[in-house]
Design an enzyme around this catalytic site. Structure first.
Site, PDB file in Angstrom:
ATOM      1  N   CYS A 240      -2.197  -2.075 -16.877  1.00  0.00           N
ATOM      2  CA  CYS A 240      -2.237  -0.997 -15.880  1.00  0.00           C
ATOM      3  C   CYS A 240      -1.588  -1.406 -14.569  1.00  0.00           C
ATOM      4  O   CYS A 240      -1.676  -0.685 -13.589  1.00  0.00           O
ATOM      5  CB  CYS A 240      -3.668  -0.524 -15.656  1.00  0.00           C
ATOM      6  SG  CYS A 240      -4.759  -1.829 -15.067  1.00  0.00           S
TER       7      CYS A 240
ATOM      8  N   HIS B  57       0.822  -1.209   0.000  1.00  0.00           N
ATOM      9  CA  HIS B  57       0.000   0.000   0.000  1.00  0.00           C
ATOM     10  C   HIS B  57       0.860   1.264   0.000  1.00  0.00           C
ATOM     11  O   HIS B  57       0.677   2.167  -0.821  1.00  0.00           O
ATOM     12  CB  HIS B  57      -0.918  -0.033   1.235  1.00  0.00           C
ATOM     13  CG  HIS B  57      -1.757   1.181   1.373  1.00  0.00           C
ATOM     14  ND1 HIS B  57      -1.378   2.258   2.140  1.00  0.00           N
ATOM     15  CD2 HIS B  57      -2.916   1.524   0.790  1.00  0.00           C
ATOM     16  CE1 HIS B  57      -2.298   3.198   2.049  1.00  0.00           C
ATOM     17  NE2 HIS B  57      -3.253   2.774   1.236  1.00  0.00           N
TER      18      HIS B  57
HETATM   19  C1  PEP Z   1      -3.204  -4.857 -10.802  1.00  0.00           C
HETATM   20  O1  PEP Z   1      -3.552  -5.780 -10.090  1.00  0.00           O
HETATM   21  O2  PEP Z   1      -2.247  -4.915 -11.590  1.00  0.00           O
HETATM   22  C2  PEP Z   1      -3.931  -3.577 -10.741  1.00  0.00           C
HETATM   23  C3  PEP Z   1      -3.643  -2.597 -11.568  1.00  0.00           C
HETATM   24  O3  PEP Z   1      -4.825  -3.441  -9.748  1.00  0.00           O
HETATM   25  P1  PEP Z   1      -4.453  -3.102  -8.236  1.00  0.00           P
HETATM   26  O4  PEP Z   1      -3.004  -2.830  -8.161  1.00  0.00           O
HETATM   27  O5  PEP Z   1      -5.296  -1.960  -7.851  1.00  0.00           O
HETATM   28  O6  PEP Z   1      -4.858  -4.377  -7.556  1.00  0.00           O
END
Ligand code: PEP
Ligand code: MG
Length: 840
Positions: A797, A432
């Site tokens: 992403c 986080h």
């Molecule tokens: C991922 O899991 O790569 C993602 C972009 O989502 P998060 O990091 O919010 O779980």
């Protein structure tokens, strides 16, 4: 004579004879290149690896000397070897790879009591010649003639003046060997070669090779050059570098030593280049040729004899720093010396990051407090704050604080944003604290596992060292190092040149570059840094800090009425946030991901419950593995009001912004899908919300709906997901977590360092995409999705979207775009261009 072409290769002829570094050593190749570029080079030849022993044969050595003399006459020097100017020689060596522990150069071969006086006359100063002579005798006596090193040291110590040291050394050689040191240059050359090879083969040389992990049988090439002597005040030697290494501006600098002596260590500090006999104009010409050739900041060593300069060596400065490279690359394009593609290829995207963040400038006296993971680049100094409240309070007083915690949670976000940096003892690169810090551009060091944080006592301890809350520390988010006290920090240095270079990169790259941004401020930063759109807006991040109770109310609602209330409050808050964000987005695309909240991040802390019933509901909601629990689309399948409410807030925000004249291209994204049925139902919820907004406002909101691919099952069923989805975006953080079964919050502290140290992994798969496993799933999903819908839009992403080597891979599988933290956008732009250049 017949062995000549094999044992002696004049500078400039190696390549034509098919010889490279394995035969000529790196210096031989370097000299070949310089001759090829038409630069003035000291005349010389290379005795290739393995041929040096043959110089022990007097006749062979004589042949090499004759050849050298011809080269010297043909080269830049006028005729040599007159009665008063005998040809003296210099011998150095190099191996097939750069080695820092080579035998030293032998500075003067060919001197004898018979010719020394005439030479001293020419030079005008005897010290120059005797110093070099003494050094040469000392080295050859020990390494080729077997004279005892202690006896040699005694002579050197007893005769501080080299004019007395030389005869004493010659006497010692006669005493120790029974033979006088030869006056014949060919015999001297044979001994010099033997001395150098003996030193390389000695236990000392073996140890050096071992320390450098070089093969023990690595050979050396010998390089022989002519030393022409001129009057000392018209001669000299020096070194120069073409640019200011801080700014990269063209500004030759260096030192020059007047005189003939050329030994280590350099005598005295030298003089500025301007004092060079013959002037520095020739250096400008040399650099103008060298820089485009080297594609780097050039450094040269040279000598000047009778006002004529000739190069002794030339090469690129190692690690000149990103700013210098950027300026150089742009200058070379401006000078039409290289093309834009070549300029873009010069700057390493990893290195470029340093231009975008403040940097620590170490002076050597810093005390290291801890070492953790380099979780978010940049450097900061501040007072240790051990709680979010303290951090907020001190920051409000204008103090620089570094939030130090075992780990952080959504409730800590306001403090994290108020702090200048964050340091955690637990958690990895995808924890986080790391994700929030990267997104907000705060430097962070995470997983500094040696730190013991005692909030009650107000201390942070590492072994014997204890720091108290309020004490100043500095951290480097690029290296993971934390220092005690304040250190010098250099501000970020983005420059006009960098902008130009990135503009060229944009023309080259095929991948689109978007940013992960959850609010208007981050989006604005991302666009300023060149993002073309938002590839991931994590809506759960809009509920951090003050807004946290909005989600808590929904999760813990005890009645339908409470749930409806919670939904209404959540919708209103989101609509306001979306409106602000969409205004900044303008006409660009934006992918808004509906809520993906691991429940534990949102439940109140123990003891913070309204009443018994609420505490019971929280206990019911408790999960042992929240990252694998009621997250993402799963929560929306159970709590059916959530996604329609979020979608409605988004569409209403669009209507407002559109009325003011902009048309954001909305993409609504469903997280953590594993079943095609989850996706189709979530999409139906979104359509429902759109219909409701149209019914209410009379406006048809254009949008696309897509799915994240972040579970292995989703990747394997990408063909089915593509039936309903307009786009797919790979969430490589979760996909890595679930493919390896590595908890993204835990493994970096528990095992990753061990795995890296023991070679089980070469990089953290959360930082660099694993091409074999996770990457194989991505490649397969791309093929499956395209076989269903050839023009489906595909992006990534996860954090890997900002990592250069991952970008290289993602480019190769044919994605349309990558999306990364705002401050990594320039890195992604450059890396995407370089991916095209390396693929071509
Ligand atoms: C991922 O899991 O790569 C993602 C972009 O989502 P998060 O990091 O919010 O779980
Ligand atoms: Mg995810």
């Amino acid at each position: 004579m017949h062995t000549l072409t094999r044992i002696a290769v004049p500078h400039g002829q190696g390549r034509a004879r098919g010889l490279g570094a394995a035969e000529l050593g790196v210096h031989g190749v370097e000299m070949d290149n310089l001759v090829g570029l038409g630069l003035p080079v000291v005349p010389g030849l290379t005795i290739p690896v393995g041929a040096g022993e043959e110089l022990a044969n007097r006749e062979t050595a004589g042949v090499a000397i004759d050849l050298l003399e011809k080269l010297a006459v043909r080269g830049i020097w006028p005729a040599v070897r007159t009665e008063r100017r005998p040809m003296l020689m210099h011998l150095r060596c190099s191996a097939a790879v750069p080695v820092s522990a080579l035998p030293p150069a032998i500075s003067v071969i060919g001197l004898s009591p018979r010719n020394v006086d005439a030479l001293v006359d020419v030079i005008g100063r005897d010290r120059d010649i005797y110093d070099s002579w003494a050094e040469t005798l000392r080295f050859i006596a020990e390494n080729a003639l077997g004279v005892d090193a202690d006896d040699l040291d005694d002579v050197v110590d007893d005769h501080s003046d080299s004019r007395a040291r030389v005869p004493a050394l010659l006497d010692l050689i006669v005493d120790a060997t029974g033979v006088a040191f030869p006056a014949d240059p060919a015999e001297q050359l044979g001994l010099a070669a033997k001395a150098m090879l003996t030193r390389w083969a000695s236990p000392r040389g073996q140890r050096a090779r071992k320390a450098l992990s070089l093969p023990d049988d690595l050979g050396i090439a010998l390089h022989l050059r002519a030393l022409r002597l001129g009057s000392w005040n018209e001669s000299g030697y020096g070194s120069a570098v073409s640019r200011d290494l801080e700014t990269g501006r063209y500004s030759p600098s260096g030192v020059f030593h007047l005189g003939v002596r050329r030994t280590d260590p350099e005598p005295g500090p030298g003089e500025p280049l301007g004092a060079m006999p013959g002037g520095t104009a020739i250096l400008d010409q040399i650099f103008a040729t060298l820089e485009p050739h080297l594609r780097g900041v050039a450094q040269v060593e040279f000598e000047v004899r009778d006002r004529q300069l000739a190069l002794l060596s030339a090469g690129a400065v190692e690690h000149p720093g990103p700013r210098a490279i950027t300026t150089l690359a742009v200058d070379l394009v401006n000078d039409h010396a290289i093309g834009r593609r070549e300029a873009v290829a010069m700057l390493d995207p990893d290195l470029m990051q340093d231009l975008l963040h403040p940097q620590i400038k170490l002076t050597g006296g810093e005390q290291l407090v801890a070492r953790g993971l380099p979780a978010s680049p940049g450097a900061a100094t501040g007072e240790i704050a051990l709680s979010a409240d303290t951090a907020l309070q001190w920051a409000a007083q204008g103090r620089n604080v570094i939030l130090v915690a075992s780990e952080t949670s959504p409730a800590d976000v306001p403090a994290l944003l108020a702090a200048t940096a964050v340091l955690t003892s637990n958690g990895g690169l995808a924890s986080h604290a790391a994700v929030v810090a990267r997104g907000a551009g705060r430097p962070a060091v995470c997983g500094a596992t040696d730190l013991r944080i005692d909030r009650a006592a107000g201390t942070v301890t590492n072994g014997d060292l204890t720091l108290t809350e309020g004490e100043v520390v500095s951290l480097n988010g690029r290296t993971g190092h934390v220092y005690r006290g304040a250190v010098t920090i250099r501000p970020a240095e983005p420059s006009a040149e960098l902008d130009r270079l990135l503009g060229w990169a944009d023309d080259i790259r095929r991948l689109g570059v978007r940013a992960n941004a959850d609010n208007a401020e981050d989006a604005a930063t991302a666009f300023r840094l060149g993002a073309e759109g938002i590839g991931l807006c994590r809506t759960e991040h809009q509920f951090l800090g003050d807004q946290l109770p909005l989600v808590q109310r929904l999760v813990l609602a005890e009645s339908d009425a409470e749930e409806l209330d919670a939904i209404a409050a959540l919708t209103a808050a989101q609509q306001a946030d979306f409106t602000e964000l969409l205004r900044v987005v303008g006409d660009r695309p934006i992918t808004v991901r509906l809520l993906d909240a691991p429940l534990h991040e949102f439940l109140p802390a123990d003891g913070d419950y309204r009443d018994e019933a609420q505490a019971r509901r929280a206990a019911d909601a408790h999960e042992s593995n929240p990252m694998l629990g009621l997250r993402g689309v799963r929560f929306a399948m159970v709590q059916k009001r959530l996604y329609p409410a979020q979608a409605e807030a988004l569409f209403r925000a669009w209507v407002t912004v559109h009325a003011d004249g902009s048309t954001p291209q909305l993409e609504v994204m469903i997280p953590l899908v594993s079943l095609p049925g989850e996706l189709s139902r979530a999409i139906a919820q979104v359509h429902e919300a759109a219909a409701a907004v149209t019914a209410d406002t009379g406006v048809m909101v254009p949008y696309k709906v897509g799915s994240m691919v972040e579970t292995p099952r989703a990747a394997l069923l990408a063909g089915s997901l593509a039936e309903d989805a307009d786009f797919l975006s790979f969430g490589t953080n979760d996909l890595t977590q679930l493919t390896y079964g590595f908890s993204r919050d835990d493994v970096e502290k528990s095992m990753l360092t061990h795995y890296l140290e023991h070679g089980l992994l070469s990089d953290s798969p959360f930082a660099v995409l694993d091409p074999d496993g996770v990457g194989a799933l991505v490649s397969r999903a791309v093929l499956l999705a395209r076989s269903t819908k050839p023009d489906i839009k595909l992006g990534v992403c996860g954090e890997h979207g900002g990592d250069p080597s991952s970008i290289d891979f993602l480019n190769s599988v044919g994605l349309h775009y990558v999306s990364c933290s705002p401050r990594r956008v320039p890195v992604a732009r450059l890396a995407a261009a370089r991916a095209v250049l390396t693929a071509d």
